[in-house]
Design a protein around this motif. Sequence first.
Motif, PDB file in Angstrom:
ATOM      1  N   VAL A   1     -12.191  60.758   4.022  1.00 38.32           N
ATOM      2  CA  VAL A   1     -12.057  61.448   5.438  1.00 38.32           C
ATOM      3  C   VAL A   1     -10.661  61.582   5.691  1.00 38.32           C
ATOM      4  O   VAL A   1     -10.053  60.622   5.468  1.00 38.32           O
ATOM      5  CB  VAL A   1     -12.685  60.516   6.597  1.00 38.32           C
ATOM      6  CG1 VAL A   1     -12.644  61.302   7.683  1.00 38.32           C
ATOM      7  CG2 VAL A   1     -14.391  60.319   6.196  1.00 38.32           C
TER       8      VAL A   1
ATOM      9  N   LYS B   1     -13.276  62.290  20.945  1.00 39.82           N
ATOM     10  CA  LYS B   1     -13.759  61.293  20.111  1.00 39.82           C
ATOM     11  C   LYS B   1     -13.229  61.274  18.861  1.00 39.82           C
ATOM     12  O   LYS B   1     -13.088  60.400  18.375  1.00 39.82           O
ATOM     13  CB  LYS B   1     -15.210  61.744  19.956  1.00 39.82           C
ATOM     14  CG  LYS B   1     -16.266  60.776  20.921  1.00 39.82           C
ATOM     15  CD  LYS B   1     -17.870  60.990  20.356  1.00 39.82           C
ATOM     16  CE  LYS B   1     -18.678  60.172  21.172  1.00 39.82           C
ATOM     17  NZ  LYS B   1     -19.995  60.303  21.123  1.00 39.82           N
ATOM     18  N   GLU B   2     -13.006  62.476  18.247  1.00 40.89           N
ATOM     19  CA  GLU B   2     -12.456  62.474  16.921  1.00 40.89           C
ATOM     20  C   GLU B   2     -10.889  61.788  16.946  1.00 40.89           C
ATOM     21  O   GLU B   2     -10.287  61.272  15.804  1.00 40.89           O
ATOM     22  CB  GLU B   2     -12.481  63.961  16.311  1.00 40.89           C
ATOM     23  CG  GLU B   2     -13.950  64.166  15.931  1.00 40.89           C
ATOM     24  CD  GLU B   2     -13.919  64.815  14.604  1.00 40.89           C
ATOM     25  OE1 GLU B   2     -13.792  65.937  14.412  1.00 40.89           O
ATOM     26  OE2 GLU B   2     -14.375  64.403  13.569  1.00 40.89           O
TER      27      GLU B   2
ATOM     28  N   ALA C   1     -14.295  65.955   5.738  1.00 41.45           N
ATOM     29  CA  ALA C   1     -14.854  64.568   5.005  1.00 41.45           C
ATOM     30  C   ALA C   1     -15.724  65.385   3.742  1.00 41.45           C
ATOM     31  O   ALA C   1     -15.657  66.433   3.787  1.00 41.45           O
ATOM     32  CB  ALA C   1     -15.860  64.073   5.814  1.00 41.45           C
TER      33      ALA C   1
ATOM     34  N   TYR D   1     -11.206  58.297  17.057  1.00 39.51           N
ATOM     35  CA  TYR D   1     -11.879  57.860  15.638  1.00 39.51           C
ATOM     36  C   TYR D   1     -10.691  57.895  14.578  1.00 39.51           C
ATOM     37  O   TYR D   1     -10.422  57.366  13.568  1.00 39.51           O
ATOM     38  CB  TYR D   1     -12.966  58.699  15.186  1.00 39.51           C
ATOM     39  CG  TYR D   1     -14.267  58.380  15.783  1.00 39.51           C
ATOM     40  CD1 TYR D   1     -14.684  56.932  16.286  1.00 39.51           C
ATOM     41  CD2 TYR D   1     -15.209  59.385  16.069  1.00 39.51           C
ATOM     42  CE1 TYR D   1     -15.767  56.652  16.824  1.00 39.51           C
ATOM     43  CE2 TYR D   1     -16.327  59.037  16.700  1.00 39.51           C
ATOM     44  CZ  TYR D   1     -16.588  57.670  16.962  1.00 39.51           C
ATOM     45  OH  TYR D   1     -17.682  57.355  17.652  1.00 39.51           O
ATOM     46  N   THR D   2      -9.756  58.909  14.738  1.00 43.42           N
ATOM     47  CA  THR D   2      -8.489  58.940  14.163  1.00 43.42           C
ATOM     48  C   THR D   2      -7.761  57.462  14.044  1.00 43.42           C
ATOM     49  O   THR D   2      -7.330  57.095  13.287  1.00 43.42           O
ATOM     50  CB  THR D   2      -7.523  60.237  14.458  1.00 43.42           C
ATOM     51  OG1 THR D   2      -8.301  61.323  14.586  1.00 43.42           O
ATOM     52  CG2 THR D   2      -6.395  60.509  13.448  1.00 43.42           C
TER      53      THR D   2
ATOM     54  N   TYR E   1      -8.682  62.612   8.954  1.00 42.42           N
ATOM     55  CA  TYR E   1      -8.414  62.690  10.197  1.00 42.42           C
ATOM     56  C   TYR E   1      -7.039  63.600  10.478  1.00 42.42           C
ATOM     57  O   TYR E   1      -6.024  62.717  10.051  1.00 42.42           O
ATOM     58  CB  TYR E   1      -8.840  61.632  10.949  1.00 42.42           C
ATOM     59  CG  TYR E   1     -10.094  61.114  11.536  1.00 42.42           C
ATOM     60  CD1 TYR E   1     -10.949  61.704  12.348  1.00 42.42           C
ATOM     61  CD2 TYR E   1     -10.666  60.071  10.664  1.00 42.42           C
ATOM     62  CE1 TYR E   1     -12.175  61.392  12.318  1.00 42.42           C
ATOM     63  CE2 TYR E   1     -12.083  59.627  10.839  1.00 42.42           C
ATOM     64  CZ  TYR E   1     -13.022  60.398  11.906  1.00 42.42           C
ATOM     65  OH  TYR E   1     -14.110  59.943  12.048  1.00 42.42           O
TER      66      TYR E   1
ATOM     67  N   SER F   1     -22.962  67.553   1.613  1.00 41.52           N
ATOM     68  CA  SER F   1     -22.094  66.635   2.140  1.00 41.52           C
ATOM     69  C   SER F   1     -20.715  67.123   2.573  1.00 41.52           C
ATOM     70  O   SER F   1     -20.402  68.359   2.084  1.00 41.52           O
ATOM     71  CB  SER F   1     -21.896  65.319   1.497  1.00 41.52           C
ATOM     72  OG  SER F   1     -21.006  65.620   0.697  1.00 41.52           O
ATOM     73  N   GLY F   2     -20.272  66.643   3.573  1.00 42.15           N
ATOM     74  CA  GLY F   2     -18.673  66.663   4.017  1.00 42.15           C
ATOM     75  C   GLY F   2     -18.699  68.145   4.808  1.00 42.15           C
ATOM     76  O   GLY F   2     -19.715  68.478   5.355  1.00 42.15           O
TER      77      GLY F   2
ATOM     78  N   PHE G   1     -15.474  66.254  22.201  1.00 39.62           N
ATOM     79  CA  PHE G   1     -15.780  65.975  20.979  1.00 39.62           C
ATOM     80  C   PHE G   1     -14.413  65.871  20.071  1.00 39.62           C
ATOM     81  O   PHE G   1     -14.230  64.820  19.268  1.00 39.62           O
ATOM     82  CB  PHE G   1     -16.485  66.964  20.539  1.00 39.62           C
ATOM     83  CG  PHE G   1     -16.922  67.264  18.813  1.00 39.62           C
ATOM     84  CD1 PHE G   1     -18.174  66.868  18.364  1.00 39.62           C
ATOM     85  CD2 PHE G   1     -16.178  67.237  17.535  1.00 39.62           C
ATOM     86  CE1 PHE G   1     -18.760  66.804  17.262  1.00 39.62           C
ATOM     87  CE2 PHE G   1     -16.425  67.127  16.493  1.00 39.62           C
ATOM     88  CZ  PHE G   1     -17.738  66.901  16.190  1.00 39.62           C
TER      89      PHE G   1
ATOM     90  N   LEU H   1     -15.940  70.346   7.693  1.00 45.35           N
ATOM     91  CA  LEU H   1     -14.786  70.377   8.701  1.00 45.35           C
ATOM     92  C   LEU H   1     -15.480  69.915  10.096  1.00 45.35           C
ATOM     93  O   LEU H   1     -16.865  70.324  10.056  1.00 45.35           O
ATOM     94  CB  LEU H   1     -14.020  71.710   8.855  1.00 45.35           C
ATOM     95  CG  LEU H   1     -13.188  72.030   7.661  1.00 45.35           C
ATOM     96  CD1 LEU H   1     -13.405  73.381   7.479  1.00 45.35           C
ATOM     97  CD2 LEU H   1     -11.933  71.453   7.657  1.00 45.35           C
ATOM     98  N   SER H   2     -14.920  69.486  10.907  1.00 41.59           N
ATOM     99  CA  SER H   2     -15.285  69.351  12.343  1.00 41.59           C
ATOM    100  C   SER H   2     -15.717  70.862  12.620  1.00 41.59           C
ATOM    101  O   SER H   2     -15.060  71.834  12.003  1.00 41.59           O
ATOM    102  CB  SER H   2     -14.056  68.891  13.177  1.00 41.59           C
ATOM    103  OG  SER H   2     -13.506  67.791  12.849  1.00 41.59           O
ATOM    104  N   PRO H   3     -16.626  70.972  13.719  1.00 42.56           N
ATOM    105  CA  PRO H   3     -17.157  72.256  14.125  1.00 42.56           C
ATOM    106  C   PRO H   3     -15.948  73.004  14.652  1.00 42.56           C
ATOM    107  O   PRO H   3     -14.855  72.328  15.531  1.00 42.56           O
ATOM    108  CB  PRO H   3     -18.167  72.017  14.958  1.00 42.56           C
ATOM    109  CG  PRO H   3     -17.997  70.964  15.485  1.00 42.56           C
ATOM    110  CD  PRO H   3     -17.419  69.886  14.378  1.00 42.56           C
TER     111      PRO H   3
ATOM    112  N   SER I   1     -11.366  66.768  11.528  1.00 39.33           N
ATOM    113  CA  SER I   1     -11.533  65.960  10.458  1.00 39.33           C
ATOM    114  C   SER I   1     -11.910  66.779   9.401  1.00 39.33           C
ATOM    115  O   SER I   1     -12.655  67.797   9.599  1.00 39.33           O
ATOM    116  CB  SER I   1     -12.443  64.793  10.760  1.00 39.33           C
ATOM    117  OG  SER I   1     -13.728  65.006  11.055  1.00 39.33           O
TER     118      SER I   1
END
Lengths: 427, 107
Positions: free
Chosen positions: A364, A409-410, A378, A413-414, A366, A394-395, A406, A397-399, A376
């Motif tokens: 990931v 939040k990321e 992933a 999380y970073t 970020y 899987s994996g 959103f 990009l962020s939308p 992010s």
Amino acid sequence: MTELTRRGFNKGLGATTALGALSLSGIAPATAAGKAQVVVVGGGFGGATAAKYIKRFDPKIGVTLVEPSKRFVTCPFSNTVIGGLNTIDYITHGYDALKGLGVEVVHDSAAAVDGAKKQVRLAGGGSIGFDRCIVAPGVDFRWEAIEGLDAGTAARIPHAWKAGAQTLLLRKQLEAMADGGVFVISPPVNPFRCPPGPGERISLVASYFKTAKPRSKIIVLDPKEKFSKEGLFKEGWAALYPGMIEYRNLAEDGLVRRVDPASRTLYTDFGEETGDVVNFIPAQKAGKIAQVSGLADKTEWCPIHPRSFESTLQPGVHVIGDASIAAPMPKSAFTASTQAKVCAEAVVNLLRGAAPGAPKFINVCYSLVGENYGISVAMVYGYRDGRIVKIEGSGGLSPSGATPEFRRKEADYTRGWYESISRDIWG
Amino acid sequence: MRRAKFKAAAVAFIASATLASATLASAPAQAEIASGAVLANTCFSCHGTDGKSAGDMPTIAGKSEDFITRKLKAFKSGELEATIMNRIAKGFTDEEIAALAKFFSRR
């Protein structure tokens, strides 16, 4: 689906390793003869993780970590220091936790890793023998690829792509710049350490300018056609820093041919840009120790067996992190650390005379576009047909067009990622 | 019945990664590192060592096996929306999810 090839590979690897061990040292795997010794070269995300996880898997294995710096400054989050969000102390870590686990930390540089003699020669004199060696040298710069710059000019035109003094120098130059000044940044060609790093740096410098020097401008001269998370970064720049960033890619004359450090001017094929502060990030290759120890091939990166990260050029020596050729995995801190864990497991198993298990990795990356705006990318990776592969489905990009909540939040999380990974490695 | 099947699948999974290598590699095998640990280690970078988070990501250590399995499967199917876990969970098989749940529930 992968079971057959997995077995086939195991069989092959098990056989070659056993033969390798026999022909090189004439003895059975080290655990049979006594305490096995592993030397880890480099105390960054890859090396420090490897040292810790070998001890975690088997505390009886002797682990020596060779790292010149007493305190390690991380490249991840160094953009927050450049942008004024954090101090350098926040991204500086020591080796006490590793010592507490029984890792012997030697603060010296490795001059050469000798796979045949199974020893690491130290720059300060002497050598350390090993049963297996893990080399995590990070990157070096290909100064020869750019006219006008070398290691010496970095004191005036910082790269800040190895964290520490260079990070502080770039921060100091930005602080000294007058409002209305021009910051010119030139990211490197592929492959390089931390693909979304330049985008994050541009973002956090813009974030600093927005509050402290709002009339200032950022010009980006990129030698590539596209860059990591481009759509997301550009969406964030338009939202947070409208009109501040001018981005030119390869097609838009973004390739810098020459730099004049004295005037801080960058020359492209058809034009030139002079900055009040210039950040030129040079093209890269595997760290020097890999080059001088025969671990790098003609690409100047290190080919490895993807299951164990054992070098294909030097049996008994493993290469992890930025220096290794592990595509499709990117050269990121997360990747280096997760590769180190897989490599540590493989090394412990090989020392026990067993074959490595099945690798599986997450990466990931970020990035902060602003203090409360995170994005992010992933990917989950597995192993198939002798290669590291992306797990289909899987994996990603962020939308795009996500809500501010959103992005917020990321951003949290970073920071959460940085807290967790640095504590996982350096305690 | 269902439980027995689940257990068998988990055991088979753990065996597949380690035993396959152990029995087929010519060298003798000692106590090998469980594949659950190797799978779980990569999660630590965000969720903290052993799933004990140092930051904003949730701590997953000590949650019940059932809870972790349900969450990961819901992220995988998209039934539960997250910022990033949908993208991550889709990379793991149900057997791997079972092994991860087992690992973190015992921390």
